[in-house]
Every structure is written in C-alpha cells, then in structure tokens.
Design a protein around this motif. Structure first.
Motif, PDB file in Angstrom:
ATOM      1  N   TYR A  11       4.630  24.521  12.550  1.00 14.63           N
ATOM      2  CA  TYR A  11       4.768  25.032  13.921  1.00 14.63           C
ATOM      3  C   TYR A  11       4.041  26.360  14.086  1.00 14.63           C
ATOM      4  O   TYR A  11       3.851  27.112  13.129  1.00 14.63           O
ATOM      5  CB  TYR A  11       6.239  25.182  14.287  1.00 14.63           C
ATOM      6  CG  TYR A  11       6.964  26.264  13.517  1.00 14.63           C
ATOM      7  CD1 TYR A  11       6.996  27.575  13.965  1.00 14.63           C
ATOM      8  CD2 TYR A  11       7.623  25.965  12.321  1.00 14.63           C
ATOM      9  CE1 TYR A  11       7.642  28.573  13.257  1.00 14.63           C
ATOM     10  CE2 TYR A  11       8.281  26.956  11.606  1.00 14.63           C
ATOM     11  CZ  TYR A  11       8.279  28.249  12.080  1.00 14.63           C
ATOM     12  OH  TYR A  11       8.915  29.231  11.369  1.00 14.63           O
TER      13      TYR A  11
ATOM     14  N   VAL B 241       8.381  23.584  21.816  1.00 19.06           N
ATOM     15  CA  VAL B 241       8.997  22.617  20.916  1.00 19.06           C
ATOM     16  C   VAL B 241      10.218  21.986  21.572  1.00 19.06           C
ATOM     17  O   VAL B 241      10.951  22.638  22.313  1.00 19.06           O
ATOM     18  CB  VAL B 241       9.424  23.306  19.595  1.00 19.06           C
ATOM     19  CG1 VAL B 241      10.080  22.309  18.646  1.00 19.06           C
ATOM     20  CG2 VAL B 241       8.237  23.980  18.929  1.00 19.06           C
ATOM     21  N   CYS B 242      10.450  20.721  21.273  1.00 18.49           N
ATOM     22  CA  CYS B 242      11.704  20.069  21.622  1.00 18.49           C
ATOM     23  C   CYS B 242      12.213  19.347  20.385  1.00 18.49           C
ATOM     24  O   CYS B 242      11.505  18.514  19.808  1.00 18.49           O
ATOM     25  CB  CYS B 242      11.532  19.089  22.779  1.00 18.49           C
ATOM     26  SG  CYS B 242      13.091  18.312  23.295  1.00 18.49           S
ATOM     27  N   GLU B 243      13.421  19.693  19.966  1.00 15.29           N
ATOM     28  CA  GLU B 243      14.049  18.943  18.875  1.00 15.29           C
ATOM     29  C   GLU B 243      15.052  17.973  19.461  1.00 15.29           C
ATOM     30  O   GLU B 243      15.945  18.367  20.224  1.00 15.29           O
ATOM     31  CB  GLU B 243      14.745  19.851  17.862  1.00 15.29           C
ATOM     32  CG  GLU B 243      15.183  19.027  16.654  1.00 15.29           C
ATOM     33  CD  GLU B 243      16.286  19.629  15.820  1.00 15.29           C
ATOM     34  OE1 GLU B 243      16.645  19.001  14.805  1.00 15.29           O
ATOM     35  OE2 GLU B 243      16.812  20.694  16.168  1.00 15.29           O
TER      36      GLU B 243
ATOM     37  N   CYS C 232       5.360  19.541  26.233  1.00 19.02           N
ATOM     38  CA  CYS C 232       5.649  19.988  24.863  1.00 19.02           C
ATOM     39  C   CYS C 232       4.435  19.775  23.957  1.00 19.02           C
ATOM     40  O   CYS C 232       3.714  18.784  24.086  1.00 19.02           O
ATOM     41  CB  CYS C 232       6.845  19.230  24.295  1.00 19.02           C
ATOM     42  SG  CYS C 232       8.417  19.639  25.082  1.00 19.02           S
TER      43      CYS C 232
ATOM     44  N   ILE D 233      11.944  26.703  22.303  1.00 22.13           N
ATOM     45  CA  ILE D 233      12.488  25.557  21.570  1.00 22.13           C
ATOM     46  C   ILE D 233      13.633  24.972  22.386  1.00 22.13           C
ATOM     47  O   ILE D 233      14.672  25.610  22.566  1.00 22.13           O
ATOM     48  CB  ILE D 233      13.020  25.940  20.176  1.00 22.13           C
ATOM     49  CG1 ILE D 233      11.978  26.707  19.356  1.00 22.13           C
ATOM     50  CG2 ILE D 233      13.469  24.686  19.423  1.00 22.13           C
ATOM     51  CD1 ILE D 233      12.522  27.267  18.044  1.00 22.13           C
TER      52      ILE D 233
ATOM     53  N   PRO E  10      15.857  24.610  14.786  1.00 16.87           N
ATOM     54  CA  PRO E  10      15.482  25.767  15.612  1.00 16.87           C
ATOM     55  C   PRO E  10      15.791  27.104  14.939  1.00 16.87           C
ATOM     56  O   PRO E  10      15.024  28.067  15.086  1.00 16.87           O
ATOM     57  CB  PRO E  10      16.320  25.581  16.879  1.00 16.87           C
ATOM     58  CG  PRO E  10      16.557  24.116  16.961  1.00 16.87           C
ATOM     59  CD  PRO E  10      16.701  23.670  15.535  1.00 16.87           C
TER      60      PRO E  10
ATOM     61  N   THR F  53      11.034  21.024   8.779  1.00 21.31           N
ATOM     62  CA  THR F  53      10.584  22.207   9.512  1.00 21.31           C
ATOM     63  C   THR F  53       9.292  22.740   8.929  1.00 21.31           C
ATOM     64  O   THR F  53       8.342  23.070   9.652  1.00 21.31           O
ATOM     65  CB  THR F  53      11.655  23.304   9.488  1.00 21.31           C
ATOM     66  OG1 THR F  53      12.893  22.773   9.971  1.00 21.31           O
ATOM     67  CG2 THR F  53      11.243  24.479  10.368  1.00 21.31           C
TER      68      THR F  53
ATOM     69  N   THR G 130      19.644  17.772  17.676  1.00 23.46           N
ATOM     70  CA  THR G 130      19.607  19.045  16.941  1.00 23.46           C
ATOM     71  C   THR G 130      20.813  19.285  16.047  1.00 23.46           C
ATOM     72  O   THR G 130      20.738  20.065  15.106  1.00 23.46           O
ATOM     73  CB  THR G 130      19.442  20.216  17.933  1.00 23.46           C
ATOM     74  OG1 THR G 130      19.121  21.403  17.219  1.00 23.46           O
ATOM     75  CG2 THR G 130      20.710  20.428  18.752  1.00 23.46           C
TER      76      THR G 130
ATOM     77  N   ILE H  22      15.625  29.896  22.016  1.00 22.71           N
ATOM     78  CA  ILE H  22      16.226  28.570  21.905  1.00 22.71           C
ATOM     79  C   ILE H  22      17.011  28.244  23.175  1.00 22.71           C
ATOM     80  O   ILE H  22      17.839  29.024  23.615  1.00 22.71           O
ATOM     81  CB  ILE H  22      17.156  28.485  20.676  1.00 22.71           C
ATOM     82  CG1 ILE H  22      16.378  28.779  19.392  1.00 22.71           C
ATOM     83  CG2 ILE H  22      17.806  27.104  20.593  1.00 22.71           C
ATOM     84  CD1 ILE H  22      17.262  28.870  18.156  1.00 22.71           C
TER      85      ILE H  22
END
Length: 239
Positions: free
Chosen positions: A38, A44-46, A111, A67, A55, A33, A49, A92
């Motif tokens: 950031y 953002v796309c994780e 993104c 996110i 996030p 992270t 997760t 989120i």
C-alpha cells in the motif's frame, strides 16, 4: 460486550487493536497487509475488517490517505471504533454494511486498493465454531469469494488492485471469481512454514481491467534457522 471482555494489543507506540473472543487476528493479516504494498496516496477499502487489524497495521507507518473498514457485524465495528479511539488513526472510516449491497455513500469506482481476508471454508465444510462471529469469519455463511470480487470490482477504479489471501485449495475459485468480475490476477505468492512443507496460504493480487499476465513470486517461509525467518521478522517488526 462489556469493557472487561475486550483487550488491547499494541502494534506501535500509538496504534492499538481491540480484540475479543468474537473478533481476533492471526498471522495472515500481517502477511496480507505487507503483500499489498500500500501507498500513502491509496484510497483503500477492506471488506470484512473484523477487529480492524489490517487498517491498524497500515496506520503504523505512512498510512493510506483513506481506509474504509467494512464489516456486516455491529460488534466488529464497535471493536474497531474502540481501537481507533485509543490510537492515532484518523484516516480509518468504519462502515457497518453488507459487502453484497455496500452502502449508500460507498466510493464506487474510486478505490485504488481493496483488501480482503475472506472466510476460507465453504458454508458446509469442516467443523464450525459455536460462536457466530467466528463462524461468519471462517465459513462462507454471509458471503462467498464471488461476492467479494463483485464488490471489489464495483469499488475499484480502472487499474485498481484487489489483494486477498486464502488456502491453496481455494486458488481456482479465487482466480475464477476475479476473472468473472474484470479483475485480472497479476501477482501470486505462496506461504509455507519451511522449504520441506507444502504451502498453507497464498497471497494474490488482481488488477481491474488489466491484461492477462501473472507473476509468481518466490515463496515466503515463516521459519528460519533460529525461529522466524528474516522476512517475517521484518513484517512483524521484530528487531
């Protein structure tokens, strides 16, 4: 799972992450992270997760504007939703989806940052956990590095960034997968416990559509003279 099988760990005054035997987190989530650098304007796309630790870490200070937190496992998304409910984390969006397919309303080409802490081991490598959720998190059963990089390439706009971590022995695989999906490796940093030990992790950033040129950053050491190094204390927010 019943409520009694969950626990909550505080990351900030009003940010909590929900953990369980199925989905927990480790040091690498904090290091990754921080490595992403950031920004508030990021979308953002994780991918993968888990309990949503990344996030939630991003939500502590100046969170990105959006996110998307994606996982194929319903119990992971359930945990993330519980963490969001207990926290101040309105930015989120939990998504239960297969990253190899993504989802109908996925922000394709929109993104600015994709993040992934992927399974480190090949599907048939090493000792596998008897807990399926842990097996999926540690071994490439549901997805591999190529799948992650292809999904990231679909999600990222031109110049958008993919940030990942992995074990040093997987570095050639990660670089190859990035390049095969129009993501050029731009930053690389190794992590070791101290200067006398070999790295146990690397952090890498690639940019979609960028020209070749990679910057090797100074090594990150976990240990200092009296416990954690100053940089790790900053990352963990230890006074």
């Amino acid at each position: 799972m019943s409520e009694a099988e969950y626990s909550y760990e505080r990351l900030a005054e009003d940010i909590w992450v929900c953990t369980s035997e199925n989905h927990r987190f480790g040091t690498d989530a904090f290091l990754l992270t921080d490595f992403t650098k950031y920004k508030k304007k990021d979308i953002v796309c994780e991918l993968g997760t888990g309990c949503g630790i990344i996030p939630m870490i991003m939500s502590r200070v100046d969170p990105p504007q959006m996110i998307y937190a994606v996982d194929i496992q319903e119990n992971a998304i359930e945990q993330l939703n519980l963490g969001i409910k207990k926290s101040r984390a309105a930015n989120i969006i939990p998504v239960c989806a297969d990253l190899k397919v993504l989802w109908d309303s996925a922000p394709l080409g929109n993104c600015t940052l994709v993040v992934c802490n992927p399974p480190y081991k090949a599907a048939d490598a090493g000792i596998q956990s008897g807990i399926m959720s842990q097996k999926i998190a540690r071994h490439e059963i549901m997805c591999g590095i190529d799948d992650v990089c292809l999904a990231a390439s679909r999600l990222l706009r031109f110049g958008g960034r993919l940030c990942m971590c992995n074990r040093p022995e997987r570095l050639p695989d990660v670089i190859t997968a990035m390049k095969n999906n129009d993501i050029e490796p731009k930053r690389l940093r190794f992590v070791s416990n101290n200067p006398s030990q070999a790295p146990w992790l690397f952090l890498i950033e690639g940019k979609k559509g960028s020209k070749p040129f990679m910057n090797i950053e100074k090594q990150l050491y976990m240990q200092g003279e009296n416990g954690y190094s100053d940089e790790v204390k900053r990352i963990y927010r230890i006074d």
